[in-house]
Design a protein around this motif. Structure first.
Motif, PDB file in Angstrom:
ATOM      1  N   ASP B 154       0.781  -1.446   0.036  1.00  0.00           N
ATOM      2  CA  ASP B 154       0.104  -0.140  -0.207  1.00  0.00           C
ATOM      3  C   ASP B 154       1.050   1.385  -0.031  1.00  0.00           C
ATOM      4  N   ASP B 156       2.603   4.259  -1.444  1.00  0.00           N
ATOM      5  CA  ASP B 156       2.372   5.345  -2.474  1.00  0.00           C
ATOM      6  C   ASP B 156       4.011   5.812  -2.975  1.00  0.00           C
ATOM      7  N   LYS B 159       5.649   4.586  -9.837  1.00  0.00           N
ATOM      8  CA  LYS B 159       5.715   5.532 -10.964  1.00  0.00           C
ATOM      9  C   LYS B 159       6.741   6.672 -10.666  1.00  0.00           C
ATOM     10  N   SER B 179      -0.574   1.860 -15.391  1.00  0.00           N
ATOM     11  CA  SER B 179      -0.853   1.018 -14.074  1.00  0.00           C
ATOM     12  C   SER B 179      -0.128  -0.102 -13.885  1.00  0.00           C
ATOM     13  N   ASP B 207       8.739   6.035   3.880  1.00  0.00           N
ATOM     14  CA  ASP B 207       7.630   5.985   2.899  1.00  0.00           C
ATOM     15  C   ASP B 207       7.324   4.491   2.674  1.00  0.00           C
TER      16      ASP B 207
END
Lengths: 159, 217
Positions: B154, B156, B159, B179, B207
């Motif tokens: 989970d 983030d 990308k 995605s 993070d």
């Protein structure tokens, strides 16, 4: 009525633009060799060349070239519309367009964000401008900066 | 160790502080030419950073290999259960073929430093093993590596495009690769599939990424 033109300078002779003309923002015709003026000869966007290009002046390529480009002592710019399928050698090289081939900059190579390159770059000094993304190999050897001829890429280490 | 350091440079670009990269760079100070393998695209920061020393930089942009993963079609008649091992082997071989095609370097090439960034997180187990095997011929006993390992699915932190801005600073740009499928794994599982590499040091970032300095066994 004829007086008003008395101070006008004689107009320069216009010559038809050759395949390789010169960048000249003054709108006057090109005469001096680009190397003497510090300007660049232009290979225009509609020009296609197959073969070997070499010379003793700066060159801007906006057209398509297939073959080889060698300007050992001068600047070469591949403009945004330029498409070069060739190995290229020059003192300094700036790439804004497409190059498919090996690139040897004897002093410096600058790659801009609009470029599209497939090949190996060999140079003493390399600059990838902000936003540019490069896929391939870059050989850098700062010790050869300003050394003129004789620059050779780094060799791979033995296994 | 928990690392929370994160900042932005003058242009608003995100910069991650790294405590592991300076040690890697220092260990390679005497290598000339320095042989660097970067799984991503070459970006401004990385080229500037290495540009003052004799080096060969290989930027492979391997994320492009992941856009259409290989599909293994079962030859087993309809109604019969497929053999999972055979399918895994076929998938591994398909990935191996793909990575070998992407990692074509001159014979004798040995990298001193491999910058994996977060690439390993986009590879399933078979792809990860295949990638490690395809890279293995171009690494040696002295090869070092750097990677961000995703521990939590989970987080983030995907990308992104990375660059080496300074020995202790890694630049990050958001990218839009669609995605991408990603895989969170514990560190031990990643290194068990990375042939020949072990984690030398690691730092758990706030993070959710584990920053890892790798070395060859």
């Amino acid at each position: 009525m004829f007086e008003r033109n008395k101070d006008r300078q004689p107009e320069k002779i216009e010559t038809p633009a050759p395949a390789a003309s010169a960048i000249d923002n003054s709108s006057t015709a090109y005469r001096a060799p680009a190397t003497a003026t510090g300007k660049s000869a232009i290979l225009g966007a509609t020009i296609r060349v197959k073969g070997e290009i070499s010379g003793d002046e700066n060159l801007l390529i906006e057209g398509q070239v297939e073959g080889s480009v060698s300007l050992s002592a001068h600047e070469l710019t591949i403009g945004k519309t330029g498409k070069v399928h060739a190995n290229i050698t020059a003192r300094t090289i700036r790439i804004d367009g497409e190059v498919n081939g090996d690139i040897a900059g004897k002093e410096k190579v600058v790659v801009s964000s609009s470029s599209n390159i497939k090949g190996t770059i060999v140079t003493p000094k390399m600059s990838l401008e902000e936003g540019a993304r490069f896929k391939g190999t870059i050989d850098i050897d700062p010790a050869h900066a300003n050394s003129g001829t004789g620059f050779k890429p780094a060799t791979d280490k033995p296994a | 160790m928990l690392n929370t350091a994160e900042q932005f440079d003058n242009s608003g670009k995100q910069v991650l502080q790294t405590r592991l990269m300076p040690d890697l760079i220092e260990q390679l100070a005497g290598n000339s030419p320095l042989m660097v393998f970067d799984v991503g695209y070459g970006v401004h920061e990385t080229v500037e950073f290495f540009g003052n020393r004799r080096c060969r930089l290989h930027f492979s942009a391997l994320h492009t290999c992941l856009q259409t993963p290989p599909v293994i079609r079962s030859k087993i008649p309809f109604g019969q259960l497929p053999n999972a091992d055979e399918q895994d082997t076929a998938l591994y071989l398909a990935w191996l073929d793909r990575f070998r095609s992407a990692l074509k370097f001159e014979q004798g090439t040995r990298f001193d430093l491999c910058l994996f960034w977060d690439f390993l997180n986009y590879l399933d187990d078979q792809a990860l093993k295949a990638f490690a095997d395809a890279l293995a011929p171009f690494t040696g006993p002295q090869t070092l590596g750097h990677a961000y390992i995703l521990l939590k699915s989970d987080a983030d932190v995907l990308k992104r495009e990375y660059g080496l801005k300074a020995a202790d600073q890694i630049s990050v740009r958001p990218v839009n690769p669609g995605s991408p499928v990603f895989y969170a794994r514990p560190q031990a599982r990643v290194t068990s599939m990375m042939k020949g590499f072990v984690v030398k040091h690691s730092v758990l970032r706030r993070d959710g990424l584990l920053e890892a300095a790798l070395k060859r066994t």
